[in-house]
Design a protein around this motif. Sequence first.
Motif, PDB file in Angstrom:
ATOM      1  N   ARG A   1      10.406  -1.253  -0.044  1.00  0.00           N
ATOM      2  CA  ARG A   1      11.462  -1.085   0.950  1.00  0.00           C
ATOM      3  C   ARG A   1      12.447  -2.252   0.913  1.00  0.00           C
ATOM      4  NH1 ARG A   1       9.812   1.716   6.170  1.00  0.00           N
ATOM      5  NH2 ARG A   1       8.095   0.260   6.112  1.00  0.00           N
TER       6      ARG A   1
ATOM      7  N   SER B   1       6.831   1.940  -3.932  1.00  0.00           N
ATOM      8  CA  SER B   1       5.928   2.037  -2.793  1.00  0.00           C
ATOM      9  C   SER B   1       6.315   3.290  -2.004  1.00  0.00           C
ATOM     10  CB  SER B   1       6.047   0.803  -1.897  1.00  0.00           C
ATOM     11  OG  SER B   1       7.292   0.824  -1.225  1.00  0.00           O
TER      12      SER B   1
ATOM     13  N   GLN C   1       5.007   7.100  -7.250  1.00  0.00           N
ATOM     14  CA  GLN C   1       4.432   6.329  -6.137  1.00  0.00           C
ATOM     15  C   GLN C   1       3.083   5.731  -6.522  1.00  0.00           C
ATOM     16  OE1 GLN C   1       4.361   8.119  -2.147  1.00  0.00           O
ATOM     17  NE2 GLN C   1       2.334   7.259  -1.880  1.00  0.00           N
ATOM     18  N   VAL C   2       2.927   4.450  -6.211  1.00  0.00           N
ATOM     19  CA  VAL C   2       1.672   3.751  -6.480  1.00  0.00           C
ATOM     20  C   VAL C   2       0.932   3.558  -5.162  1.00  0.00           C
ATOM     21  CG1 VAL C   2       0.695   1.553  -7.288  1.00  0.00           C
ATOM     22  CG2 VAL C   2       2.664   2.563  -8.471  1.00  0.00           C
TER      23      VAL C   2
ATOM     24  N   THR D   1      -2.149   7.335  -1.798  1.00  0.00           N
ATOM     25  CA  THR D   1      -1.653   8.704  -1.786  1.00  0.00           C
ATOM     26  C   THR D   1      -0.687   8.949  -2.944  1.00  0.00           C
ATOM     27  OG1 THR D   1      -0.091   7.985  -0.086  1.00  0.00           O
ATOM     28  CG2 THR D   1      -2.027   9.162   0.656  1.00  0.00           C
TER      29      THR D   1
ATOM     30  N   SER E   1       5.437  -5.318   0.576  1.00  0.00           N
ATOM     31  CA  SER E   1       4.701  -6.259   1.432  1.00  0.00           C
ATOM     32  C   SER E   1       3.242  -6.406   1.032  1.00  0.00           C
ATOM     33  CB  SER E   1       4.796  -5.824   2.894  1.00  0.00           C
ATOM     34  OG  SER E   1       4.152  -4.573   3.084  1.00  0.00           O
TER      35      SER E   1
ATOM     36  N   GLN F   1      -2.911   0.187   1.456  1.00  0.00           N
ATOM     37  CA  GLN F   1      -2.797   1.464   0.731  1.00  0.00           C
ATOM     38  C   GLN F   1      -1.999   1.299  -0.558  1.00  0.00           C
ATOM     39  OE1 GLN F   1      -1.816   1.141   3.931  1.00  0.00           O
ATOM     40  NE2 GLN F   1      -3.175   2.413   5.165  1.00  0.00           N
ATOM     41  N   HIS F   2      -1.117   0.315  -0.610  1.00  0.00           N
ATOM     42  CA  HIS F   2      -0.414   0.052  -1.869  1.00  0.00           C
ATOM     43  C   HIS F   2      -1.327  -0.742  -2.807  1.00  0.00           C
ATOM     44  CE1 HIS F   2       3.115  -0.124  -4.444  1.00  0.00           C
ATOM     45  NE2 HIS F   2       2.707  -1.343  -4.761  1.00  0.00           N
TER      46      HIS F   2
ATOM     47  N   ASN G   1       9.303 -11.566  -3.347  1.00  0.00           N
ATOM     48  CA  ASN G   1       9.390 -11.268  -1.913  1.00  0.00           C
ATOM     49  C   ASN G   1      10.052 -12.428  -1.186  1.00  0.00           C
ATOM     50  OD1 ASN G   1       8.671 -10.534   0.884  1.00  0.00           O
ATOM     51  ND2 ASN G   1       7.299  -9.067  -0.117  1.00  0.00           N
TER      52      ASN G   1
ATOM     53  N   ASP H   1      15.147 -13.484  -2.944  1.00  0.00           N
ATOM     54  CA  ASP H   1      15.785 -12.209  -2.649  1.00  0.00           C
ATOM     55  C   ASP H   1      15.869 -11.448  -3.965  1.00  0.00           C
ATOM     56  OD1 ASP H   1      17.560 -10.113  -2.239  1.00  0.00           O
ATOM     57  OD2 ASP H   1      18.721 -11.244  -0.759  1.00  0.00           O
ATOM     58  N   LEU H   2      15.223 -10.298  -4.003  1.00  0.00           N
ATOM     59  CA  LEU H   2      15.164  -9.552  -5.263  1.00  0.00           C
ATOM     60  C   LEU H   2      16.547  -9.166  -5.762  1.00  0.00           C
ATOM     61  CD1 LEU H   2      15.546  -6.145  -5.045  1.00  0.00           C
ATOM     62  CD2 LEU H   2      13.589  -6.487  -3.570  1.00  0.00           C
TER      63      LEU H   2
HETATM   64  C1  LIG Z   1      -2.926   7.044   4.922  1.00  0.00           C
HETATM   65  C2  LIG Z   1      -1.842   6.209   4.347  1.00  0.00           C
HETATM   66  C3  LIG Z   1      -1.576   6.302   2.999  1.00  0.00           C
HETATM   67  C4  LIG Z   1      -0.592   5.515   2.425  1.00  0.00           C
HETATM   68  N1  LIG Z   1      -0.376   5.588   1.071  1.00  0.00           N
HETATM   69  C5  LIG Z   1       0.488   4.725   0.490  1.00  0.00           C
HETATM   70  C6  LIG Z   1       0.684   4.704  -0.940  1.00  0.00           C
HETATM   71  O1  LIG Z   1       0.095   5.481  -1.692  1.00  0.00           O
HETATM   72  N2  LIG Z   1       1.539   3.785  -1.455  1.00  0.00           N
HETATM   73  C7  LIG Z   1       2.226   2.902  -0.685  1.00  0.00           C
HETATM   74  O2  LIG Z   1       2.997   2.084  -1.227  1.00  0.00           O
HETATM   75  N3  LIG Z   1       2.085   2.928   0.670  1.00  0.00           N
HETATM   76  C8  LIG Z   1       1.242   3.814   1.263  1.00  0.00           C
HETATM   77  N4  LIG Z   1       1.127   3.823   2.636  1.00  0.00           N
HETATM   78  C9  LIG Z   1       2.074   3.034   3.446  1.00  0.00           C
HETATM   79  C10 LIG Z   1       1.679   1.593   3.577  1.00  0.00           C
HETATM   80  O3  LIG Z   1       0.823   1.439   4.689  1.00  0.00           O
HETATM   81  C11 LIG Z   1       2.940   0.745   3.824  1.00  0.00           C
HETATM   82  O4  LIG Z   1       3.642   1.248   4.910  1.00  0.00           O
HETATM   83  C12 LIG Z   1       3.850   0.704   2.597  1.00  0.00           C
HETATM   84  O5  LIG Z   1       3.124   0.406   1.421  1.00  0.00           O
HETATM   85  C13 LIG Z   1       4.918  -0.316   2.806  1.00  0.00           C
HETATM   86  O6  LIG Z   1       5.825  -0.293   1.729  1.00  0.00           O
HETATM   87  P1  LIG Z   1       6.699  -1.574   1.367  1.00  0.00           P
HETATM   88  O7  LIG Z   1       5.809  -2.705   1.060  1.00  0.00           O
HETATM   89  O8  LIG Z   1       7.662  -1.153   0.329  1.00  0.00           O
HETATM   90  O9  LIG Z   1       7.533  -1.813   2.704  1.00  0.00           O
HETATM   91  P2  LIG Z   1       7.367  -2.947   3.853  1.00  0.00           P
HETATM   92  O10 LIG Z   1       5.969  -3.054   4.302  1.00  0.00           O
HETATM   93  O11 LIG Z   1       8.424  -2.664   4.815  1.00  0.00           O
HETATM   94  O12 LIG Z   1       7.685  -4.279   3.052  1.00  0.00           O
HETATM   95  C14 LIG Z   1       8.933  -4.614   2.561  1.00  0.00           C
HETATM   96  C15 LIG Z   1       8.787  -6.001   1.935  1.00  0.00           C
HETATM   97  O13 LIG Z   1       9.994  -6.352   1.313  1.00  0.00           O
HETATM   98  C16 LIG Z   1      10.288  -7.726   1.556  1.00  0.00           C
HETATM   99  N5  LIG Z   1      11.734  -7.864   1.435  1.00  0.00           N
HETATM  100  C17 LIG Z   1      12.710  -7.457   2.292  1.00  0.00           C
HETATM  101  N6  LIG Z   1      13.919  -7.734   1.791  1.00  0.00           N
HETATM  102  C18 LIG Z   1      13.713  -8.323   0.595  1.00  0.00           C
HETATM  103  C19 LIG Z   1      14.601  -8.820  -0.410  1.00  0.00           C
HETATM  104  N7  LIG Z   1      15.933  -8.756  -0.287  1.00  0.00           N
HETATM  105  N8  LIG Z   1      14.049  -9.379  -1.507  1.00  0.00           N
HETATM  106  C20 LIG Z   1      12.687  -9.453  -1.664  1.00  0.00           C
HETATM  107  N9  LIG Z   1      11.829  -8.988  -0.756  1.00  0.00           N
HETATM  108  C21 LIG Z   1      12.332  -8.417   0.362  1.00  0.00           C
HETATM  109  C22 LIG Z   1       9.750  -7.973   2.930  1.00  0.00           C
HETATM  110  O14 LIG Z   1       9.443  -9.341   3.129  1.00  0.00           O
HETATM  111  C23 LIG Z   1       8.481  -7.099   2.936  1.00  0.00           C
HETATM  112  O15 LIG Z   1       7.350  -7.836   2.524  1.00  0.00           O
HETATM  113  C24 LIG Z   1       0.151   4.619   3.232  1.00  0.00           C
HETATM  114  C25 LIG Z   1      -0.110   4.548   4.584  1.00  0.00           C
HETATM  115  C26 LIG Z   1      -1.099   5.334   5.153  1.00  0.00           C
HETATM  116  C27 LIG Z   1      -1.384   5.214   6.595  1.00  0.00           C
END
Ligand SMILES: Cc1cc2nc3c(=O)[nH]c(=O)nc-3n(C[C@H](O)[C@H](O)[C@H](O)COP(=O)(O)OP(=O)(O)OC[C@H]3O[C@@H](n4cnc5c(N)ncnc54)[C@H](O)[C@@H]3O)c2cc1C
Lengths: 305, 257
Positions: free
Chosen positions: A195, A220, A234-235, A238, A253, A257-258, A272, A290-291
């Motif tokens: 994200r 993610s 998707q990694v 799920t 983050s 689950q990731h 990150n 910052d990516l």
């Molecule tokens: C049952 C269940 C199954 C799930 N299955 C999966 C699955 O298969 N895969 C999966 O990925 N998730 C899964 N999830 C969701 C998981 O819980 C998280 O919500 C998800 O992985 C978060 O994705 P994220 O790290 O991309 O986003 P976030 O948690 O929002 O993290 C975003 C990260 O980006 C960083 N960031 C922000 N801006 C910048 C920038 N400019 N440069 C660098 N870093 C930055 C932030 O510091 C933060 O650490 C599942 C959840 C449930 C409940």
Amino acid sequence: MKLLLIAESREGKLLGGSYELMAFAQELGAETAMFLVGSEADLPKYDGTLYLADVADAGEYNPEAHRALILDVIDKEKPDSVVFCHSSYGWDLAPRLAYTLKAAQISEVVGVADGNMVVPVCNSKLRREVKAGTAQTVITLQNGAFGLAEDPAGTPTVEKISGGTGTVIEFSGFELAEAGGVDLAKAQVIVSAGRGIGKPENVALIEGLAKALGGEYGASRPVVDSDWVEHNRQVGTTGQTVTPKLYVACGISGAIQHLAGMKKSEFIVAVNTDKDAPIGEVADVLVVADLKQFVPVLTEKIQAL
Amino acid sequence: MKILVCIKQVPDMESKFKVDESGTWYAKTDLAWRMNEYDEYAVEQAVQLKEQCKEGDITVLCIGSDQVKETMKKSLAMGCDRGAHIKDDEASGKEPFEIAGVIAEFAKDKDFELIFTGMQSQDRGSGQVGILVGEMLGIPSVSTVVEFSYEGGTLDLKRELEGGIKACVKVSSPAVITCQLGLNTPRYPTLPNIMKAKKKELLSIDIGDLLRVEPRQETMKMYFPEKKGGGLVLEGEAADLADQLIKILKEKTGVLA
Ligand SMILES: Cc1cc2nc3c(=O)[nH]c(=O)nc-3n(C[C@H](O)[C@H](O)[C@H](O)COP(=O)(O)OP(=O)(O)OC[C@H]3O[C@@H](n4cnc5c(N)ncnc54)[C@H](O)[C@@H]3O)c2cc1C
């Protein structure tokens, strides 16, 4: 102490989480019995009593029926705790059972300390120790938190059970994930977008780095849910489980689950802005940056090699 | 059709957390707060259902201090009709069984045809409340829903399982649905709707009027996990960082060889 372990199967196949229940019991040095709605054709390697209900009668997803069957076994075995995997099966059934038993339910246990259960808080940034106020408890275990030291062995003493009925929820079958597209499992290098990429246009940055490294790009879940990247990339639990030589997590983050889908990669780099992001726990290198600035610079330098 | 949506206000997970003085929870100061991510899907689904049926009345319920009203206003601006704020300055200490008990007590004589919750909260992550509410009210509940359709009292749902597989289930209302990420695309409130939301009813109820159950578990301690270490942390300027990383990748992986 005695535990009733609730094993899991899908379409007659035993699921691996069942062995994590055994590992948890071993860690506690507890006596066990096991319960499974499944098939005689695929039984757990387990030395002990296995109460087996045939999935053809009890149903793949029928929480009412499964609860009734488990309650019968609890009557016989009188366990101190009933232990589930924190899975789509476990987190759905456990609260229903806890409600009937008037028992405390402690979710997503990752460890045990001073007799209390340790659970994660806030995307695993914190831990919490929980003490149950009821004599009997229901517990769900975080995926991957407990593992057997040795390969499982043994043959269960099967006791067949039947009788659970449930009519409220009607299950009509499984829908498989879309096949086709990329096979991430084959990639030696995977660069994944989280994200933190901020907007769909930035997927190109991640794809560019993946290309420069001769690999594929992944994502993610939020990036997939937003339709920025297709689901077969998707990694995670799920999505796909991958073990490349190099995994680069950009703006991810590190939710459990990731991590479940990539933590066995040989070498992990995280990019990150948050130095405390939980991805740091599994990363060999955490680049605090910052990516949007870092990734293009890195890509350019790699292309120039 | 009467619909209830249960939401929670949680800290932004990117916040810098500290443990509070009691040592049993995170400090609530210096945090950015937002709607629990899973609950945004619950609000959106309720609003979409009302739009589909061309009638309906959506109550959004939130337990917490006065601060949670900000989050409630967002759901009113997304399309909920009224708020029920259950005022509790100690909400973070309440365990899932208590929270579910309060919701069920609120809902029990109100004939909600559907109750939507998130599948879990981002801070506690217990994933129990929605299902417990169903049990307490004696109505069916289905968790982890990623596809939803409603036709004349029948719900066609898909539950998400591991590996992206889905289980197709049918259930009749009244029912509780716990919403998983990706169920829909939560809308952004528009400015006119934000203005309209200000005029919507926001009931305030004291937690003491609804809390009838005893807690079944207690948090003894909260702390930061031990860093397993080993990982190298690189900070600095982008070009420098890139050079350092390339050097490491050459040494430690076969990738750039
Ligand atoms: C049952 C269940 C199954 C799930 N299955 C999966 C699955 O298969 N895969 C999966 O990925 N998730 C899964 N999830 C969701 C998981 O819980 C998280 O919500 C998800 O992985 C978060 O994705 P994220 O790290 O991309 O986003 P976030 O948690 O929002 O993290 C975003 C990260 O980006 C960083 N960031 C922000 N801006 C910048 C920038 N400019 N440069 C660098 N870093 C930055 C932030 O510091 C933060 O650490 C599942 C959840 C449930 C409940």
